[in-house]
Design a protein around this motif. Structure first.
Motif, short mmCIF file in Angstrom:
data_model
loop_
_atom_site.label_atom_id
_atom_site.label_comp_id
_atom_site.label_asym_id
_atom_site.label_seq_id
_atom_site.Cartn_x
_atom_site.Cartn_y
_atom_site.Cartn_z
N SER A 34 110.23 23.96 16.97
CA SER A 34 109.88 22.79 18.02
C SER A 34 111.26 21.94 18.55
CB SER A 34 109.01 21.90 17.16
OG SER A 34 109.78 20.92 16.22
N ASN A 38 111.80 21.56 22.68
CA ASN A 38 111.71 20.56 23.16
C ASN A 38 112.96 20.17 24.23
OD1 ASN A 38 109.62 19.68 21.93
ND2 ASN A 38 110.46 18.41 20.48
N GLN A 209 113.21 12.58 16.64
CA GLN A 209 111.89 12.72 16.62
C GLN A 209 110.94 12.09 15.60
OE1 GLN A 209 110.82 16.94 16.42
NE2 GLN A 209 111.96 17.64 18.34
#
Length: 324
Positions: A34, A38, A209
Motif C-alpha cells: 500500500s 500510494n 500515513q
C-alpha cells in the motif's frame, strides 16, 4: 526513489527523525504494497530497488536484532552461576530463537568448553556464527521485555528513523549524536547505506500515513516536548516494565510449582509452550517428559484446561494480561 543520508536529516537540528515506534512494513507485506501503491508512478524506482534485493540486509539485521533480544531475555532467566557446555547452551539458547546451530558447537569449543549463559551469549555474538534459520516459524514471545534506550536505559518504543537504534527522547539521541567521535552518526549512516536509504524511505512513508501532524513535528525535532512530559513518559514506561516483570515472575513461579513438570527441562519447554501457543509440536514433548502422567492429557487443550482450573493460575494470568 530513496533519499540521500544528508537529505534525510532534520532541517531543525541536523539529526534523524525519532519515530515513536518501529516500522511495521518489514513484517506486513500488505502495508508495504500500500505504501508503494500510494506513490503511483513515482514508486517505480523503489519497486526496482526492492526487486534487486536492496532491502535484504536491513530485513536480515532487524531479524537478528529481534532474536538476539529474545536470547538476552532467555539468558536473564538463567542463574548466573549455572555452567554448561556450548552444546547445551546451543540447545537452550539458540534453537528456541531460531538461530542456526550448525558449526556453532565446534566453533565455540565443543563439549569441552563450559561457561555460564551470559558468557556463551557474548562469545556467540563475537564468533561470526550468528545466522537465522531460513523459513523458521520464530515469532517474538509475548513476555519479551521492552527495548531499552541506548543512553539512559529507560524502556522505550522510540527508535532512530534511519538506523533503528533505540532512544527514548530526542535529548538522548542528541547525546549519542554529539558524543566523542560522533559514534551514532557514523554507525547510523553505515546502516542507512546498506539499503541505499530505501528502508528509511519506506519507514518515513509509513509514518507519514499513520502519525498525526503533531507527532510528525515532534519526531523531526521541529517542536520540543516539555521536560516534565518526557520525565512522566519515562516514569510511566518504567512502571509498566516493573508491572510486566512482576507478572512474568508470578507466572513463572506458578509454572515452577506445577507438580506435573518438576524438572528444569520440562519447565523450559513449558515456558516455550506459553510463549508460542501455536506450536503444536511442543505439547507432545512436554507430555513425554512429564513426571506425573495424568490420564486424559492427550492434547494441549486438555492440559491448559487442567491448569486453568487452578485459582492461582487464573490470578497470575489475569495480572499478566493487564500488562502484556
Amino acid at each position: 526513489g530513496a533519499m540521500e543520508y544528508s537529505e534525510s536529516l532534520s532541517a531543525h537540528d541536523g539529526m534523524p527523525p525519532l519515530w515513536p515506534r518501529g516500522p511495521r512494513w518489514p513484517e506486513d507485506n500488505e502495508l508495504l504494497n500500500s505504501i508503494v501503491a500510494n506513490l503511483g508512478e513515482g514508486g517505480a524506482g523503489i519497486v526496482s530497488m526492492m526487486r534487486m534485493g536492496m532491502l535484504n540486509n536491513v530485513l536480515d539485521q532487524r531479524q537478528l536484532d529481534a532474536r538476539y533480544r529474545h536470547m538476552s531475555h532467555l539468558v536473564s532467566q538463567i542463574d548466573a552461576g549455572e555452567v554448561a557446555s556450548s552444546r547445551e547452551w546451543s540447545r537452550r539458547l539458540l534453537e528456541p530463537v531460531g538461530f542456526g546451530t550448525r558449526g556453532v558447537v565446534d566453533a565455540l569449543g565443543g563439549d569441552a568448553t563450559t561457561s555460564n549463559a551470559k558468557t556463551f551469549q557474548v562469545t556467540y555474538a563475537r564468533s561470526g556464527c550468528m545466522v537465522c534459520v531460513p523459513d523458521s516459524d520464530w515469532s517474538p514471545p509475548a513476555d519479551l521485555p521492552p527495548t531499552l534506550c541506548d543512553i539512559c536505559q529507560s524502556p522505550t518504543t522510540h527508535e532512530c528513523g534511519l538506523c533503528g537504534e533505540a532512544y527514548c527522547s530526542r535529548e538522548c539521541m542528541r547525546s549519542a549524536w554529539h558524543s566523542k567521535g560522533g559514534s551514532h552518526r557514523t554507525i547510523c549512516e553505515q546502516i542507512f547505506e546498506t539499503s541505499s536509504g530505501l528502508a528509511a524511505t519506506l519507514t518515513r512513508m509509513e509514518m507519514a500515513q499513520v502519525l498525526t501532524q503533531e507527532e510528525m513535528t515532534i519526531a523531526w525535532g521541529a517542536a520540543k516536548r516539555a521536560q516534565s512530559e518526557i520525565a512522566r513518559e519515562k516514569a510511566a514506561a518504567l512502571e509498566r516494565s516493573r508491572e510486566r516483570a512482576a507478572a512474568v515472575a508470578e507466572l513463572k513461579k506458578r509454572q515452577d510449582d506445577d507438580p506435573l513438570f518438576d524438572t528444569p527441562q520440562a519447565r523450559n519447554l513449558l515456558r516455550m509452550r506459553m510463549a508460542h501457543p501455536g506450536n503444536v509440536e511442543l505439547f507432545p514433548r512436554l507430555h513425554g517428559i512429564s513426571t506425573v502422567h495424568e490420564p486424559g492429557l492427550h492434547d494441549a487443550e486438555s492440559y491448559l484446561n487442567l491448569r486453568r482450573r487452578s485459582k492461582a493460575y487464573r490470578d497470575a494470568e489475569y495480572a499478566w494480561n493487564k500488562v502484556r
